[in-house]
Design a protein around this motif. Sequence first.
Motif, PDB file in Angstrom:
ATOM      1  N   PRO A 260      14.720  48.050 101.817  1.00  0.00           N
ATOM      2  CA  PRO A 260      14.223  47.626 103.126  1.00  0.00           C
ATOM      3  C   PRO A 260      12.807  47.067 103.020  1.00  0.00           C
ATOM      4  CG  PRO A 260      14.086  50.012 102.956  1.00  0.00           C
ATOM      5  CD  PRO A 260      14.771  49.537 101.708  1.00  0.00           C
ATOM      6  N   ALA A 261      12.596  45.978 103.746  1.00  0.00           N
ATOM      7  CA  ALA A 261      11.337  45.242 103.628  1.00  0.00           C
ATOM      8  C   ALA A 261      10.621  45.168 104.966  1.00  0.00           C
ATOM      9  CB  ALA A 261      11.608  43.830 103.116  1.00  0.00           C
ATOM     10  N   VAL A 262       9.298  45.079 104.875  1.00  0.00           N
ATOM     11  CA  VAL A 262       8.452  44.829 106.034  1.00  0.00           C
ATOM     12  C   VAL A 262       8.139  43.338 106.069  1.00  0.00           C
ATOM     13  CG1 VAL A 262       6.170  45.241 107.039  1.00  0.00           C
ATOM     14  CG2 VAL A 262       7.440  47.140 106.037  1.00  0.00           C
ATOM     15  N   PHE A 263       8.192  42.747 107.250  1.00  0.00           N
ATOM     16  CA  PHE A 263       7.861  41.337 107.418  1.00  0.00           C
ATOM     17  C   PHE A 263       6.432  41.215 107.931  1.00  0.00           C
ATOM     18  CE2 PHE A 263      12.540  40.074 108.565  1.00  0.00           C
ATOM     19  CZ  PHE A 263      12.941  40.515 107.319  1.00  0.00           C
ATOM     20  N   LEU A 264       5.720  40.211 107.446  1.00  0.00           N
ATOM     21  CA  LEU A 264       4.364  39.952 107.915  1.00  0.00           C
ATOM     22  C   LEU A 264       4.185  38.453 108.109  1.00  0.00           C
ATOM     23  CD1 LEU A 264       1.426  40.657 108.565  1.00  0.00           C
ATOM     24  CD2 LEU A 264       0.951  40.742 106.111  1.00  0.00           C
ATOM     25  N   SER A 265       4.025  38.055 109.362  1.00  0.00           N
ATOM     26  CA  SER A 265       3.686  36.670 109.683  1.00  0.00           C
ATOM     27  C   SER A 265       2.172  36.587 109.729  1.00  0.00           C
ATOM     28  CB  SER A 265       4.299  36.263 111.029  1.00  0.00           C
ATOM     29  OG  SER A 265       3.886  34.964 111.396  1.00  0.00           O
ATOM     30  N   ILE A 436       6.572  44.123 101.075  1.00  0.00           N
ATOM     31  CA  ILE A 436       6.044  43.400 102.232  1.00  0.00           C
ATOM     32  C   ILE A 436       6.274  41.919 101.979  1.00  0.00           C
ATOM     33  CG2 ILE A 436       4.000  42.854 103.604  1.00  0.00           C
ATOM     34  CD1 ILE A 436       2.810  45.518 102.744  1.00  0.00           C
ATOM     35  N   ASN A 437       6.960  41.257 102.897  1.00  0.00           N
ATOM     36  CA  ASN A 437       7.289  39.842 102.763  1.00  0.00           C
ATOM     37  C   ASN A 437       6.410  39.039 103.715  1.00  0.00           C
ATOM     38  OD1 ASN A 437      10.555  39.508 101.487  1.00  0.00           O
ATOM     39  ND2 ASN A 437       9.554  41.483 101.750  1.00  0.00           N
ATOM     40  N   ILE A 438       5.512  38.206 103.161  1.00  0.00           N
ATOM     41  CA  ILE A 438       4.517  37.483 103.955  1.00  0.00           C
ATOM     42  C   ILE A 438       4.879  36.006 104.035  1.00  0.00           C
ATOM     43  CG2 ILE A 438       2.074  36.938 104.222  1.00  0.00           C
ATOM     44  CD1 ILE A 438       1.376  39.319 102.536  1.00  0.00           C
ATOM     45  N   VAL A 439       4.906  35.477 105.273  1.00  0.00           N
ATOM     46  CA  VAL A 439       5.077  34.046 105.484  1.00  0.00           C
ATOM     47  C   VAL A 439       3.905  33.542 106.321  1.00  0.00           C
ATOM     48  CG1 VAL A 439       7.587  34.122 105.332  1.00  0.00           C
ATOM     49  CG2 VAL A 439       6.492  34.375 107.567  1.00  0.00           C
ATOM     50  N   GLY A 440       3.744  32.228 106.357  1.00  0.00           N
ATOM     51  CA  GLY A 440       2.651  31.641 107.131  1.00  0.00           C
ATOM     52  C   GLY A 440       1.467  31.287 106.259  1.00  0.00           C
ATOM     53  N   GLY A 441       0.483  30.661 106.882  1.00  0.00           N
ATOM     54  CA  GLY A 441      -0.678  30.173 106.138  1.00  0.00           C
ATOM     55  C   GLY A 441      -1.409  31.241 105.370  1.00  0.00           C
ATOM     56  N   GLY A 442      -1.417  32.475 105.882  1.00  0.00           N
ATOM     57  CA  GLY A 442      -2.132  33.559 105.206  1.00  0.00           C
ATOM     58  C   GLY A 442      -1.534  33.949 103.877  1.00  0.00           C
ATOM     59  N   CYS A 443      -0.284  33.536 103.609  1.00  0.00           N
ATOM     60  CA  CYS A 443       0.327  33.913 102.329  1.00  0.00           C
ATOM     61  C   CYS A 443      -0.310  33.183 101.163  1.00  0.00           C
ATOM     62  CB  CYS A 443       1.839  33.678 102.362  1.00  0.00           C
ATOM     63  SG  CYS A 443       2.354  31.961 102.197  1.00  0.00           S
ATOM     64  N   ARG A 444      -1.183  32.186 101.450  1.00  0.00           N
ATOM     65  CA  ARG A 444      -1.893  31.476 100.377  1.00  0.00           C
ATOM     66  C   ARG A 444      -3.168  32.173  99.954  1.00  0.00           C
ATOM     67  NH1 ARG A 444      -1.690  25.598 103.251  1.00  0.00           N
ATOM     68  NH2 ARG A 444      -2.416  26.912 104.965  1.00  0.00           N
ATOM     69  N   ASP A 445      -3.555  33.215 100.672  1.00  0.00           N
ATOM     70  CA  ASP A 445      -4.806  33.919 100.375  1.00  0.00           C
ATOM     71  C   ASP A 445      -4.556  34.958  99.284  1.00  0.00           C
ATOM     72  OD1 ASP A 445      -7.119  35.607 100.445  1.00  0.00           O
ATOM     73  OD2 ASP A 445      -7.567  34.875 102.458  1.00  0.00           O
ATOM     74  N   GLY A 446      -4.859  34.580  98.050  1.00  0.00           N
ATOM     75  CA  GLY A 446      -4.581  35.451  96.920  1.00  0.00           C
ATOM     76  C   GLY A 446      -5.317  36.769  96.975  1.00  0.00           C
ATOM     77  N   HIS A 447      -6.553  36.762  97.463  1.00  0.00           N
ATOM     78  CA  HIS A 447      -7.319  38.014  97.538  1.00  0.00           C
ATOM     79  C   HIS A 447      -6.654  38.982  98.506  1.00  0.00           C
ATOM     80  CE1 HIS A 447     -11.179  40.306  97.168  1.00  0.00           C
ATOM     81  NE2 HIS A 447     -10.694  40.844  98.279  1.00  0.00           N
ATOM     82  N   LEU A 448      -6.276  38.503  99.675  1.00  0.00           N
ATOM     83  CA  LEU A 448      -5.669  39.377 100.666  1.00  0.00           C
ATOM     84  C   LEU A 448      -4.296  39.857 100.205  1.00  0.00           C
ATOM     85  CD1 LEU A 448      -5.858  40.734 103.403  1.00  0.00           C
ATOM     86  CD2 LEU A 448      -4.995  38.640 104.459  1.00  0.00           C
ATOM     87  N   PRO A 459       5.109  46.097  96.348  1.00  0.00           N
ATOM     88  CA  PRO A 459       4.956  44.671  96.044  1.00  0.00           C
ATOM     89  C   PRO A 459       4.840  43.817  97.303  1.00  0.00           C
ATOM     90  CG  PRO A 459       6.759  45.629  94.775  1.00  0.00           C
ATOM     91  CD  PRO A 459       6.362  46.648  95.806  1.00  0.00           C
ATOM     92  N   VAL A 460       4.128  42.717  97.156  1.00  0.00           N
ATOM     93  CA  VAL A 460       4.031  41.696  98.195  1.00  0.00           C
ATOM     94  C   VAL A 460       4.757  40.452  97.705  1.00  0.00           C
ATOM     95  CG1 VAL A 460       2.436  40.019  99.213  1.00  0.00           C
ATOM     96  CG2 VAL A 460       1.931  42.464  99.357  1.00  0.00           C
ATOM     97  N   TYR A 461       5.609  39.903  98.547  1.00  0.00           N
ATOM     98  CA  TYR A 461       6.249  38.616  98.275  1.00  0.00           C
ATOM     99  C   TYR A 461       5.634  37.596  99.220  1.00  0.00           C
ATOM    100  CZ  TYR A 461       9.727  41.123  95.517  1.00  0.00           C
ATOM    101  OH  TYR A 461      10.350  41.900  94.562  1.00  0.00           O
ATOM    102  N   ALA A 462       4.964  36.611  98.658  1.00  0.00           N
ATOM    103  CA  ALA A 462       4.200  35.648  99.452  1.00  0.00           C
ATOM    104  C   ALA A 462       4.909  34.299  99.499  1.00  0.00           C
ATOM    105  CB  ALA A 462       2.800  35.480  98.868  1.00  0.00           C
ATOM    106  N   GLY A 463       5.274  33.876 100.703  1.00  0.00           N
ATOM    107  CA  GLY A 463       5.889  32.575 100.905  1.00  0.00           C
ATOM    108  C   GLY A 463       7.197  32.702 101.673  1.00  0.00           C
TER     109      GLY A 463
END
Length: 504
Positions: A260-265, A436-448, A459-463
């Motif tokens: 199960p995953a958490v979504f983050l926009s 945590i699955n991140i979409v949106g412009g913030g997924c390009r922020d490597g530090h965050l 784990p974070v999946y970005a994109g």
Amino acid sequence: MAHSARDLRRDCYAAVDIGASSGRVVVGFVEDGRIHLEEVHRFDNRQVRRGGHDCWDIDLLYGELVRGLALCKEAGFAPKSVGIDTWGVDFVLLDADDNLVGDAVAYRDERTQGMFEVADAIMSPEELYRRTGIQRQPFNTIYQFLALQRENPEQLEAAETFLMIPDYLGFLLTGEKALEYTNASTTGLLNAETGAWDETVLARFNIPRRLFRNVTMAGACLGPVKPSIAEKIGYDTCVVLPATHDTGSAFLAVPACDLPAVFLSSGTWSLLGVENRSPLTTAAAYGENFTNEGGYHFRYRFLKNIMGLWMIQSIRRELNGITYVVDEKAIRKGRLHQYMRVEGLGQEVGFEDLIRAADEAECAGVQASIVNVNDDRFLSPDSMIEEILEACEETGQAVPQTLGELMLCVYESLARCYRDAVEGLSSLAGHGYKSINIVGGGCRDGHLNRRTAEVCGIPVYAGPVEGTALGNLAVQMLADGVFPNLRAVRAAIAESFDVQKVEP
């Protein structure tokens, strides 16, 4: 390059995706089972000061929308349909002749200050949550109505129609009115169980029922654009309702990994949560301040609204001397500014400069101060920098003295807020989450992304980056039969776009 009607690509769709800071028009099409995107227009969003309030410049947004659709033709496209998504809660009122009654006041305006107390005297916040399932936030539409009742009751008397921002833009294109479900759910006026307007809430708060037409679900066709619009943009098309709330669209585009995953926009706001089949309006959910916003096909986005990249965007604007509200008084210069002009920041400050400053401070062993990113003080301060410094000072922490220390404070505070929200979700669900699955412009922020994975311990999946536009396009493609169901379109998104895994 001009394109003739004969060589325009027609098996494509246009997503008009407008956020609080910027908007874009993106064309999408499918080839060999993969979804392809082409951005044809990007523009700034802004607020203007009118009648003592911060308001959206609707004329600007509509003009840029039409310009973007015209630019589709210049790029060789004639989209079969157009979908519009924006942020939630904000609205316009129309009179019997469909003219605007008042301005489109923006949610960051201060008019709702003190409305919690007014609302609580009418209905307890616990009962309101049980009925609507919406997180208690000062800018919710219900509180905007209370403010309007007190300041401009004549506007409510003159009004005949309530439309949210994407609904109104669709009306301008087609002449047809609809209230799409996902955006309507953010008002705090919709019943969470039924998905219809809550008659009890409307009556108790004395909000005229006549203003509200029944809600329409995403995927419905609003109708063809007006002939005058078709002539202006150079082709015929129709408007299809996507999930018009941008987070509703973004959640559609999440290629969930490690369930199960958490979504983050991740954008101006960070919307962190999960997708449920039914609302959760228990006392525990109320205590954790989670919201039940409507999702595609009557799903529920059970999530928490977190201040998100707004703080970072505000810092960048402030360092560059840019105001968010047109005609606002010049931003106060924070006490930090005099020694923030470090080498390498002589010209315009970009997001990459802010990320690099945080990385360098972290490498230097700086211990970050922590602020509550969800504090209302950060919603619309005169100076975001000053507000952060004062918050650190008031809590007895080290006050950031450099840009790197300031950014480290914001990043660390956001990551810890994400962790608390994930823990709250786990407690309510009775189980943990694997990613945590991140979409949106913030997924390009490597530090965050890195600090989120480390602080949350998963784990974070970005994109993909254009998650909202993709979700918008997905509904149009589903409505046109390009994909048979939501599972198929999500699989195509996962196949078509790179997703980066960040280990904790």
